[in-house]
Design an enzyme around this catalytic site. Structure first.
Site, mmCIF file in Angstrom:
data_model
loop_
_atom_site.group_PDB
_atom_site.id
_atom_site.type_symbol
_atom_site.label_atom_id
_atom_site.label_comp_id
_atom_site.label_asym_id
_atom_site.label_seq_id
_atom_site.Cartn_x
_atom_site.Cartn_y
_atom_site.Cartn_z
ATOM 1 C CD GLN A 25 -3.118 -0.615 0.076
ATOM 2 O OE1 GLN A 25 -3.306 0.547 -0.268
ATOM 3 N NE2 GLN A 25 -3.802 -1.629 -0.451
ATOM 4 C CG HIS A 105 -7.183 -2.380 8.234
ATOM 5 N ND1 HIS A 105 -8.530 -2.604 8.091
ATOM 6 C CD2 HIS A 105 -6.712 -3.405 8.997
ATOM 7 C CE1 HIS A 105 -8.853 -3.723 8.725
ATOM 8 N NE2 HIS A 105 -7.781 -4.220 9.296
ATOM 9 C CD GLU A 224 -10.751 -29.692 -13.894
ATOM 10 O OE1 GLU A 224 -11.727 -28.986 -13.579
ATOM 11 O OE2 GLU A 224 -10.450 -29.936 -15.084
#
Length: 340
Positions: A25, A105, A224
């Site tokens: 950040q 945050h 997968e």
């Protein structure tokens, strides 16, 4: 809920901004601010390996204490677990009345790890993306949605300052949503733990183990349940659940509806409620803080366990054949201090 697509850019341009930290950040905020005409300095600890990177990018680099004393706005963008000690040792005495303190945050404010002095503005600008994406979208002329919040409004103008800051890092190009520190912190932690990181990783590992324990090749299982997940997530990102179902085969769509909730059933939702309760009560924060203060022994064990899981072993081999992937990605993980 207020959503903003414009802000007054002159507010943040009239301030000197110290970005504390130059990680994911920090580097994005600092570079975007500078490109938007804001006077920026990066505050780093003595001997930080990031100092050379920031200087090479043309940014002013100062020790954290000097950057905090120099700035009108101090934006703390170091990891949550280090903020309290850095605040106490290098920042607190310089954030005086009339200055502003920013966060990416809400953890340390919401859980009381940092208590800013009265007379200061305290705000949050939280981009809803990793920093490298924040920087890339900005350079492409686009933006990343951001959340903004105000914890202390000494000046009476803190929300305008926060919006101006968000504008300078590209947030208004995509939309800036007003919230509060509590809601941002608790929803962010829940998303990480229950769905985005914890939930998805556990689901991938369980799917891989189910296929390989049934005798299917590891390589087939990897593709997968992990590799192809990006294709599905991209469809979610572009058009939500409906677009994903529209884009896949009818067979896959029917299997989704008829089998998905057998995997993610009521017992999973009940556990999610427990996780949210631990976040709301502060139990998770207390656990995480105690783990950091005790030396991260359990954290290190969990990282090493994930690294040695068979899906990671086969994945590293398969990814090494994918020349379109960034070569240094695996070395980034190796450099993580707790992983050793």
């Amino acid at each position: 809920m207020n959503v903003h697509y414009t802000a007054d850019p002159s507010i943040i341009r009239s301030k000197k901004v110290a970005v504390i930290g130059y990680g994911s950040q920090g580097h994005a905020h600092a570079l975007n601010l500078a490109d938007s005409g804001v006077t920026v300095a990066v505050g780093l600890r003595s001997g930080s390996p990031s100092a050379a990177k920031a200087a090479a990018a043309g940014l002013k680099v100062l020790p954290i204490s000097e950057a905090s004393a120099w700035a009108d706005v101090v934006m703390i963008l170091i990891p949550d677990q280090h903020q309290k000690s850095v605040w106490n040792e290098d920042i607190k005495r310089y954030v005086t009345a009339g200055k502003a303190l920013g966060f990416g945050h809400g953890f340390n404010i919401h859980y009381g790890q940092i208590t800013p002095p009265s007379g200061t503005d305290v705000f949050m600008v939280a981009p809803k993306s990793p920093g490298h994406l924040l920087r890339r979208t900005f350079t492409e002329g686009n933006g990343t949605p951001c959340l903004v919040a105000v914890d202390q409004d000494a000046s009476g103008n803190t929300i305008q300052l926060a919006l101006s800051y968000a504008d300078a890092i590209g947030g208004t190009r995509a939309g800036v949503i007003e919230t509060n520190f509590k809601d941002e912190t608790e929803t962010d932690l829940f998303g990480e733990q229950a769905v985005l990181c914890g939930g998805s990783q556990a689901l991938i590992q369980a799917g891989f183990e189910t296929l390989t324990e049934a005798g299917y090749p590891e390589e087939l299982a990897y593709f997968e349940v992990l590799h192809e997940l990006k294709l599905i997530v991209d469809l979610y990102y572009e058009g939500g659940l409906e677009y994903m179902n529209y884009s896949i085969s009818d067979t896959a769509e029917y299997g989704n509806y008829s089998r998905g909730q057998r995997v993610i059933g009521p017992q999973v939702k009940n556990e999610m409620k427990k996780i949210l309760g631990e976040i709301q009560s502060g139990h998770f924060a207390e656990e995480w803080i105690a783990e950091c203060e005790s030396g991260n022994e359990e954290f290190g064990k969990m990282r090493r366990h994930t690294k040695s899981h068979p899906i990671e072993v086969v994945g590293r081999r398969l990814r090494s054949m994918m020349n379109w992937l960034r070569p240094s990605r695996e070395s980034d993980v190796e450099a993580s201090p707790v992983a050793a």
